[in-house]
Design a protein around this motif. Structure first.
Motif, PDB file in Angstrom:
ATOM      1  N   ASN A  76       0.817  -1.220   0.000  1.00 49.13           N
ATOM      2  CA  ASN A  76       0.000   0.000   0.000  1.00 49.13           C
ATOM      3  C   ASN A  76       0.855   1.276   0.000  1.00 49.13           C
ATOM      4  O   ASN A  76       0.795   2.068   0.937  1.00 49.13           O
ATOM      5  CB  ASN A  76      -0.951  -0.002   1.198  1.00 49.13           C
ATOM      6  CG  ASN A  76      -1.852  -1.214   1.194  1.00 49.13           C
ATOM      7  OD1 ASN A  76      -2.525  -1.476   0.215  1.00 49.13           O
ATOM      8  ND2 ASN A  76      -1.839  -1.956   2.290  1.00 49.13           N
ATOM      9  N   PRO A  77       1.629   1.486  -1.058  1.00 49.06           N
ATOM     10  CA  PRO A  77       2.527   2.640  -1.074  1.00 49.06           C
ATOM     11  C   PRO A  77       1.879   3.974  -1.467  1.00 49.06           C
ATOM     12  O   PRO A  77       2.506   5.010  -1.329  1.00 49.06           O
ATOM     13  CB  PRO A  77       3.562   2.240  -2.124  1.00 49.06           C
ATOM     14  CG  PRO A  77       2.801   1.390  -3.082  1.00 49.06           C
ATOM     15  CD  PRO A  77       1.809   0.630  -2.237  1.00 49.06           C
ATOM     16  N   LEU A  83      -4.252   7.689   5.060  1.00 51.76           N
ATOM     17  CA  LEU A  83      -5.119   8.869   5.125  1.00 51.76           C
ATOM     18  C   LEU A  83      -5.367   9.315   6.560  1.00 51.76           C
ATOM     19  O   LEU A  83      -5.229  10.499   6.881  1.00 51.76           O
ATOM     20  CB  LEU A  83      -6.458   8.573   4.429  1.00 51.76           C
ATOM     21  CG  LEU A  83      -7.477   9.703   4.393  1.00 51.76           C
ATOM     22  CD1 LEU A  83      -6.926  10.896   3.632  1.00 51.76           C
ATOM     23  CD2 LEU A  83      -8.784   9.226   3.779  1.00 51.76           C
ATOM     24  N   TYR A  84      -5.702   8.382   7.412  1.00 47.66           N
ATOM     25  CA  TYR A  84      -6.006   8.721   8.807  1.00 47.66           C
ATOM     26  C   TYR A  84      -4.797   9.395   9.473  1.00 47.66           C
ATOM     27  O   TYR A  84      -4.919  10.449  10.088  1.00 47.66           O
ATOM     28  CB  TYR A  84      -6.415   7.453   9.568  1.00 47.66           C
ATOM     29  CG  TYR A  84      -7.079   7.728  10.881  1.00 47.66           C
ATOM     30  CD1 TYR A  84      -8.445   7.970  10.956  1.00 47.66           C
ATOM     31  CD2 TYR A  84      -6.328   7.764  12.056  1.00 47.66           C
ATOM     32  CE1 TYR A  84      -9.057   8.238  12.176  1.00 47.66           C
ATOM     33  CE2 TYR A  84      -6.928   8.034  13.274  1.00 47.66           C
ATOM     34  CZ  TYR A  84      -8.291   8.275  13.335  1.00 47.66           C
ATOM     35  OH  TYR A  84      -8.888   8.549  14.529  1.00 47.66           O
ATOM     36  N   GLU A  85      -3.641   8.782   9.298  1.00 44.47           N
ATOM     37  CA  GLU A  85      -2.392   9.318   9.881  1.00 44.47           C
ATOM     38  C   GLU A  85      -2.041  10.685   9.282  1.00 44.47           C
ATOM     39  O   GLU A  85      -1.670  11.618   9.999  1.00 44.47           O
ATOM     40  CB  GLU A  85      -1.263   8.318   9.619  1.00 44.47           C
ATOM     41  CG  GLU A  85       0.106   8.749  10.045  1.00 44.47           C
ATOM     42  CD  GLU A  85       1.174   7.772   9.574  1.00 44.47           C
ATOM     43  OE1 GLU A  85       2.286   8.254   9.281  1.00 44.47           O
ATOM     44  OE2 GLU A  85       0.905   6.562   9.500  1.00 44.47           O
ATOM     45  N   THR A  86      -2.178  10.809   7.972  1.00 38.63           N
ATOM     46  CA  THR A  86      -1.844  12.059   7.286  1.00 38.63           C
ATOM     47  C   THR A  86      -2.761  13.198   7.731  1.00 38.63           C
ATOM     48  O   THR A  86      -2.304  14.311   7.990  1.00 38.63           O
ATOM     49  CB  THR A  86      -1.924  11.869   5.755  1.00 38.63           C
ATOM     50  OG1 THR A  86      -1.036  10.813   5.378  1.00 38.63           O
ATOM     51  CG2 THR A  86      -1.523  13.124   5.007  1.00 38.63           C
ATOM     52  N   PRO A 104     -17.296   7.255   7.899  1.00 39.69           N
ATOM     53  CA  PRO A 104     -16.061   6.926   8.628  1.00 39.69           C
ATOM     54  C   PRO A 104     -14.924   6.476   7.699  1.00 39.69           C
ATOM     55  O   PRO A 104     -15.163   5.799   6.711  1.00 39.69           O
ATOM     56  CB  PRO A 104     -16.478   5.790   9.559  1.00 39.69           C
ATOM     57  CG  PRO A 104     -17.881   5.450   9.246  1.00 39.69           C
ATOM     58  CD  PRO A 104     -18.406   6.404   8.242  1.00 39.69           C
ATOM     59  N   ILE A 105     -13.725   6.871   8.068  1.00 41.25           N
ATOM     60  CA  ILE A 105     -12.543   6.468   7.301  1.00 41.25           C
ATOM     61  C   ILE A 105     -12.236   5.010   7.634  1.00 41.25           C
ATOM     62  O   ILE A 105     -12.126   4.649   8.807  1.00 41.25           O
ATOM     63  CB  ILE A 105     -11.329   7.362   7.646  1.00 41.25           C
ATOM     64  CG1 ILE A 105     -11.618   8.809   7.265  1.00 41.25           C
ATOM     65  CG2 ILE A 105     -10.068   6.867   6.941  1.00 41.25           C
ATOM     66  CD1 ILE A 105     -10.559   9.797   7.715  1.00 41.25           C
ATOM     67  N   PRO A 106     -12.071   4.170   6.601  1.00 44.60           N
ATOM     68  CA  PRO A 106     -11.763   2.756   6.867  1.00 44.60           C
ATOM     69  C   PRO A 106     -10.413   2.593   7.567  1.00 44.60           C
ATOM     70  O   PRO A 106      -9.528   3.443   7.453  1.00 44.60           O
ATOM     71  CB  PRO A 106     -11.711   2.130   5.464  1.00 44.60           C
ATOM     72  CG  PRO A 106     -12.305   3.126   4.544  1.00 44.60           C
ATOM     73  CD  PRO A 106     -12.165   4.470   5.186  1.00 44.60           C
ATOM     74  N   LYS A 107     -10.251   1.495   8.254  1.00 45.66           N
ATOM     75  CA  LYS A 107      -8.980   1.195   8.940  1.00 45.66           C
ATOM     76  C   LYS A 107      -7.946   0.607   7.984  1.00 45.66           C
ATOM     77  O   LYS A 107      -6.752   0.855   8.117  1.00 45.66           O
ATOM     78  CB  LYS A 107      -9.216   0.210  10.097  1.00 45.66           C
ATOM     79  CG  LYS A 107     -10.152   0.743  11.173  1.00 45.66           C
ATOM     80  CD  LYS A 107      -9.456   1.747  12.052  1.00 45.66           C
ATOM     81  CE  LYS A 107     -10.369   2.145  13.199  1.00 45.66           C
ATOM     82  NZ  LYS A 107     -10.385   3.577  13.420  1.00 45.66           N
ATOM     83  N   ASP A 108      -8.391  -0.196   7.027  1.00 44.08           N
ATOM     84  CA  ASP A 108      -7.500  -0.865   6.083  1.00 44.08           C
ATOM     85  C   ASP A 108      -6.834   0.166   5.153  1.00 44.08           C
ATOM     86  O   ASP A 108      -7.533   0.991   4.554  1.00 44.08           O
ATOM     87  CB  ASP A 108      -8.294  -1.879   5.252  1.00 44.08           C
ATOM     88  CG  ASP A 108      -7.427  -2.576   4.227  1.00 44.08           C
ATOM     89  OD1 ASP A 108      -6.473  -3.265   4.628  1.00 44.08           O
ATOM     90  OD2 ASP A 108      -7.704  -2.418   3.005  1.00 44.08           O
ATOM     91  N   PRO A 109      -5.494   0.139   5.023  1.00 45.91           N
ATOM     92  CA  PRO A 109      -4.794   1.122   4.189  1.00 45.91           C
ATOM     93  C   PRO A 109      -5.277   1.159   2.730  1.00 45.91           C
ATOM     94  O   PRO A 109      -5.444   2.238   2.166  1.00 45.91           O
ATOM     95  CB  PRO A 109      -3.327   0.688   4.258  1.00 45.91           C
ATOM     96  CG  PRO A 109      -3.220  -0.062   5.535  1.00 45.91           C
ATOM     97  CD  PRO A 109      -4.552  -0.733   5.728  1.00 45.91           C
ATOM     98  N   LYS A 110      -5.511   0.000   2.137  1.00 45.96           N
ATOM     99  CA  LYS A 110      -5.981  -0.034   0.748  1.00 45.96           C
ATOM    100  C   LYS A 110      -7.355   0.624   0.640  1.00 45.96           C
ATOM    101  O   LYS A 110      -7.624   1.395  -0.286  1.00 45.96           O
ATOM    102  CB  LYS A 110      -6.032  -1.470   0.237  1.00 45.96           C
ATOM    103  CG  LYS A 110      -6.429  -1.577  -1.221  1.00 45.96           C
ATOM    104  CD  LYS A 110      -6.383  -3.002  -1.718  1.00 45.96           C
ATOM    105  CE  LYS A 110      -6.774  -3.041  -3.192  1.00 45.96           C
ATOM    106  NZ  LYS A 110      -6.709  -4.390  -3.744  1.00 45.96           N
ATOM    107  N   GLN A 111      -8.224   0.344   1.602  1.00 50.79           N
ATOM    108  CA  GLN A 111      -9.562   0.925   1.605  1.00 50.79           C
ATOM    109  C   GLN A 111      -9.517   2.433   1.874  1.00 50.79           C
ATOM    110  O   GLN A 111     -10.352   3.177   1.369  1.00 50.79           O
ATOM    111  CB  GLN A 111     -10.443   0.218   2.642  1.00 50.79           C
ATOM    112  CG  GLN A 111     -10.784  -1.222   2.288  1.00 50.79           C
ATOM    113  CD  GLN A 111     -11.417  -1.355   0.915  1.00 50.79           C
ATOM    114  OE1 GLN A 111     -12.322  -0.615   0.559  1.00 50.79           O
ATOM    115  NE2 GLN A 111     -10.922  -2.304   0.127  1.00 50.79           N
TER     116      GLN A 111
END
Length: 197
Positions: A76-77, A83-86, A104-111
């Motif tokens: 997931n580059p 997104l959440y962290e950024t 809600p923002i998904p937890k999975d990086p790809k999602q």
């Protein structure tokens, strides 16, 4: 729609500077008294080589590999994969504002990347601010990839030439440009979100 990748002249200049660092400086180090018609005719193929080198170096690595080089992530580059962290580090918007407007923002990086791309980026991609930062991000991402390729060639060149100073300079340049591209990538994600609110 405007062309985001309209920065070929910048990439061409970047390749020229780096090729000079790697060793073409010996070929081009001509004194002014040797600069005549015959010299110019000998240098004409060099300009074609540099232009072709730019096209080839920029196309040699896939977009996915370029993202991996910039963000130093194997899985997931893409920049919106975090997104959440950024968004937690951005002062213009809050997670609550985004969740309220888009869910809600998904937890999975790809999602997270899919969420950002489909819900937030696509409707705002024509914004002038988004266009500008997206172009800067893509340009510095491509510069990172080209610098990486030139660094690989410089290692081989160093083995045969015995000089290593240019290799150190290109490696430092690679680190700096990678950091700049990563920063632009994060700003791109945040700018899209800020423009959407």
């Amino acid at each position: 729609m405007r062309n985001l990748k309209n920065y070929n002249l910048t990439l061409l200049s970047f390749v020229i500077v780096n090729l000079l660092l790697v060793g073409l400086d010996n070929y081009l180090a001509l004194s002014m008294d040797k600069l005549n018609q015959k010299t110019f005719i000998k240098l004409l193929p060099l300009s074609s080589i540099v232009i072709l080198s730019t096209i080839i170096l920029n196309g040699a690595l896939s977009s996915n590999l370029k993202y991996k080089l910039v963000f130093l992530k194997v899985k997931n580059p893409l920049p919106a994969s975090r997104l959440y962290e950024t968004l937690n580090n951005d002062y213009r918007v809050t997670i609550d504002q985004i969740s309220e407007k888009y869910g809600p923002i998904p937890k999975d990086p790809k999602q997270q990347n899919i969420y950002w791309y489909q819900k937030i980026y696509k409707p705002n991609q024509d914004s002038e601010k988004v266009y500008d930062i997206h172009k800067k991000f893509l340009m510095t991402r491509d510069m990172t990839a080209i610098c990486f390729m030139i660094f690989m060639f410089s290692i081989v060149y160093t083995l045969f030439s015995g000089t290593w100073l240019h290799m150190v300079v290109i490696f430092i340049e690679l680190l700096v440009i990678r950091e700049v591209a990563a920063n632009y990538g994060k700003r791109f994600v945040c700018t899209v979100v800020a423009e959407s609110i």
